[in-house]
Design an enzyme around this catalytic site. Structure first.
Site, short mmCIF file in Angstrom:
data_model
loop_
_atom_site.label_atom_id
_atom_site.label_comp_id
_atom_site.label_asym_id
_atom_site.label_seq_id
_atom_site.Cartn_x
_atom_site.Cartn_y
_atom_site.Cartn_z
N ARG E 90 0.84 -1.21 0.00
CA ARG E 90 0.00 0.00 0.00
C ARG E 90 0.87 1.26 0.00
NH1 ARG E 90 -2.39 -3.90 -0.64
NH2 ARG E 90 -4.56 -4.40 -0.18
N GLU E 93 2.14 1.68 -3.40
CA GLU E 93 1.03 2.19 -4.23
C GLU E 93 0.88 3.70 -4.03
OE1 GLU E 93 -2.57 -0.24 -4.27
OE2 GLU E 93 -3.70 1.57 -3.85
N SER E 116 14.53 15.19 2.24
CA SER E 116 15.57 14.23 2.63
C SER E 116 14.98 12.97 3.23
CB SER E 116 16.52 14.87 3.64
OG SER E 116 17.54 13.95 3.98
#
Lengths: 149, 149, 149, 149, 149, 149, 149, 149, 149, 149
Positions: E90, E93, E116
């Site tokens: 997830r 994704e 960063s």
């Protein structure tokens, strides 16, 4: 507007097929070996001005294309990491099957280093053979020893 | 229990390093070229009984390993599709840069077909050169025309 | 039975961590730069007999391992084509972002060819800077022009 | 309608080849280093308004293209994860062969962290050498320590 | 002989499961956040001597393992480039779907540069919600502007 | 003829660059957050009729494009599995380095399940900091427990 | 020392083959469906204490393995991204051939969102058919609408 | 000149969006299920003459396109091996997480063989549920036993 | 300007669909087998002048296309390394499942070598069968023994 | 403890090499074809009890291995997606070069559907030929038409 060397390669190939030219004609036109000339026409080598103009004439290229022939190209002539074309795959197979053998024998003879693919030449010849003609290829590359420091 | 040719290759290499042998010794022991012998010892070719036994003696292999040397191996000597070792990569680079050139020139000379990687031999030699010695490689493969039917 | 250089690298690293050694110690022990020595200890370079023995002593290696240090290794130190480690990835990113820039500028200055990764040296230094210290790296590689033939 | 920075890069390169410009001309036109300017022209950096307009003039770009030069681009200049071009590949090879070495030495000197590829500069110079000129590259990146929290 | 940090991670996890420990216990033992501590125990961060010893006690590690905890690890915690585990996927994704959005908004606010991943912290909290509790994550990374030179 | 949402995204971006618009303008035009609006304009979310028409007006889109904005798109905004753009890569790196940490901590708190990437929101803010401003991102996703049956 | 759930899965499978058990036996032992139980035994789901102990008894597992069964595993049961096993490949093929169809029809019915793979159940049944029995599979997943914000 | 089915799919989708059609309209026009009709319109199935003509009328296709609808297409509807779209990915995830479970249970019931993806049908329905409506999918495929010979 | 054989293949296929031709018509037109003729029309084989002209007439090709048909093509007919089309995938599956079997049996009968894919023919026939007609395929390839030297 | 079919395959191969058995012996021992028997011994097919016991006797397998031979295996016999072994690669090449040809001709004869790789048999024979013996392979697979619904 020409934005990459690939477009010039396409022009050369299209004319070559249309006019039925051979790579030997191109090599002759610029006075170099057929191997190096073909590689250059296929977008892998850089031509000087005279060579580019001779090729421009032979392949009926516009001025912009002739300028591109003198620019160092982004090299690599194959569409996939593992080539699908059977003739080219056989060479990949040689590297796959004989790769470690080549490595061992060159290191045994020369020590640590590589065989240059830049200071390199290739000669492809037909060798008549009654059991079926053979393709003979001579590869010659400078040995470059690893520098220790 | 030996379950793959790779284990035999490991045994050969371990003994070779430990005893400081050269591939030339192996080639001599079986009376074949150093190129083919090395490829075989690295698990890419099949030995006959006499060859396997001679190698078994040289590399101090158990009987089971000698039997494996006579079995056709699953070929392919490189751990990745694109080789990471610089010496072997240079050969992959040749295929990548010159692949379409080789294809064009062989087809121009022979028509449609391939250069065999099976009915094939290779010879690697050192060529002295005052600008730096060169690696000279001769590849010889039978031309096999595509059959039309 | 040692069957690959990787096993020797493992031994070196295990001893280094256990004894709290630094690569500088290894470089000093063989009188070479820390960059080349480290690369060699990590399985990327070949040592001569004296160097291998000095390292064997430092890292408490068995004789078989010392023999392996003198064998040209299969090079390539990363487990994946695109490195996952952030420090190493930044270098890959440099190649990705600046790759075509480097290519253009070297060709503009030198013509067609490459910067050698074999006749090559590297020097890594700390550069104090009040806005945060910097890593300074000098890469030096021989320019090798493409041969035309 | 211009829909991506790549189209602007194409325009710049096409004009550069057609007019025979050098990257040094572009760098001079905007008063920055040749390394950063080239990277920007190749679509990897962002220009400010004055720089974009100067480049627009030099490369004969339409207004829309000049606007695009001031937009942060999607970076990454290579068509494949492992580059096929020999010059760029040598750099990838350096990362592959020396990657773990660089990691070890920077960590030995600085502790855990990275060398920045953002607060970073590069300088490429020709170093005359009687054994063959060398490409000298200085890379300078700020060290960024890993934050613990 | 311990030859990599992965072996230490395995030891930690095995003890954790066997003794039913929680990562919070480890964080408490060294007085750092649970996020950073867990990342370190999973082989992604470097501990100092005191931290390593505290963890060694908690996870019943041998001295050699405690030494390894103080060595900068080769980072990257996932076995495949695209993670197969649903929870971690997830997040991948999110990068895939929102990646260009994040890029646009950070550039709109800060200009060219990055957030960063080194000068970075993360805080994971449970947020009670009557429609189903939520996972709340705060990511904080220093903005690093691209240097022009 | 518009045959994919990508073409609409191209139109939006082209107009945005040409007119110098900001994503904030788009968000304001439809009364939603800048994060969700940007994702939608980049082809990752679906707009309702009123939103699509407002965006069509802002970005000067043809009716066919406005219809496409109301169609659920094929999501995924990145051209490669591992992103090459440095800003987006840092997020991929977070998943790579912290992936197993996130997994462990969420499971420790919530048990087996995932943090939703659908019932999800994101908020990106600038946090002033004298050591350099920070990017602060709050991610909020509903926890979804694995169903057992 | 057990260092991963995979080792437990191996133990379960080895015992299952040796004792000739069926997954139905395991499901019965813990009073859950055969689908969920099998997924759990294959290392994809998490068991509670009572379930783990019942399975430990059935599969003759050591205490350490029983503890591991209660730990959320790293999910993903296939060794390659594209499965090679014909039965599993057919499912991958369904996703490949029908993927966009499924997407279109769910969106047409429900709008933008997904069918959950977490709040999900599966039931596999044999359906007698005189033209050859059929495999009937019912998949049931909660629809989760994309949140706009 | 239409040279591939993909062009016809593009035409169908473009008209569908422009005219606001639903797949149910297409299914009704040819008297088949919405699942099979949608798959066909998306270039995965072959229509007979009457169906193709009915679709041609509905989607305002030229005769050449109607001829293409009757040609067996090159199947596969996804642009990448691992789908990036969240809805379709969830199905890939099901194959990844439950793949070996499905395999075990079908083999336990039927022996060695596969569930056909050719003699196959699919039915997608909305199931009202007060905790949130569910997507119910019934897959039915003929079991094909492996032939022994 | 035709720049690749693919464009000719596209022309052939477009005409074939538009005119409702069958591959058998093409085979008849040039007096060769349907297998070889189809492969040639799909860009995998080279035609001689008479064949190319006959095909040019049948498929209404321009002269330039007829010239291209006589040029050895870059072979490989599939868009991905693992084919997505179910019919073609089944053949890939055969190679995957039966690959080592084929290897073992050919080596057992012939020794080390390969079955040629160049000196090769294929014949595809329908075999009526009351349990469902079968596809019968005869493959005939010359055995090529590995050369030892 | 045997935890996968691969271990049984290893045992079979080890014994086969050690005792110098042929696959024909195995086929004879169970009264099936050599093709199917070899595939089964290499871990691709499932044996019944009598067959497994006969093979157990021939290959000197322990009882646990005999049980594993009766379990449906995870199929797929090749270590890489594109096979490196030359003999097996030639088959992959056939799929690559002739894939679309096979597809076209089967569809022309049978309509939309596939040739089964499950209800399938293979027969490999030596065909004497004075120009060099040939490998003749007959593949027979049931045609399965796509179901429309």
């Amino acid at each position: 507007m020409i934005t990459s060397r690939d477009q010039v390669t396409d022009m050369i190939i299209a004319t070559k097929v249309r006019k039925g030219l051979k790579w030997a004609h191109a090599a002759e036109a610029i006075g170099m070996s057929k191997e190096w000339t073909t590689a250059g026409c296929l977008g892998q080598m850089t031509f000087d001005k005279a060579q580019a103009e001779a090729l421009g004439k032979l392949f009926e290229l516009p001025d912009e294309a002739i300028a591109w022939l003198q620019i160092v190209p982004y090299k690599g002539s194959l569409p996939t990491a593992v080539p699908t074309d059977p003739l080219i795959y056989r060479w990949y197979e040689l590297v796959n099957v004989y790769g470690t053998t080549i490595k061992e024998l060159i290191h045994e003879e020369f020590g640590d280093g590589i065989m240059s693919a830049i200071d390199f030449s290739m000669d492809i010849q037909r060798e008549p053979d009654h059991k079926g003609d053979r393709v003979n290829v001579v590869l010659s590359g400078k040995f470059l020893p690893y520098k220790s420091y």
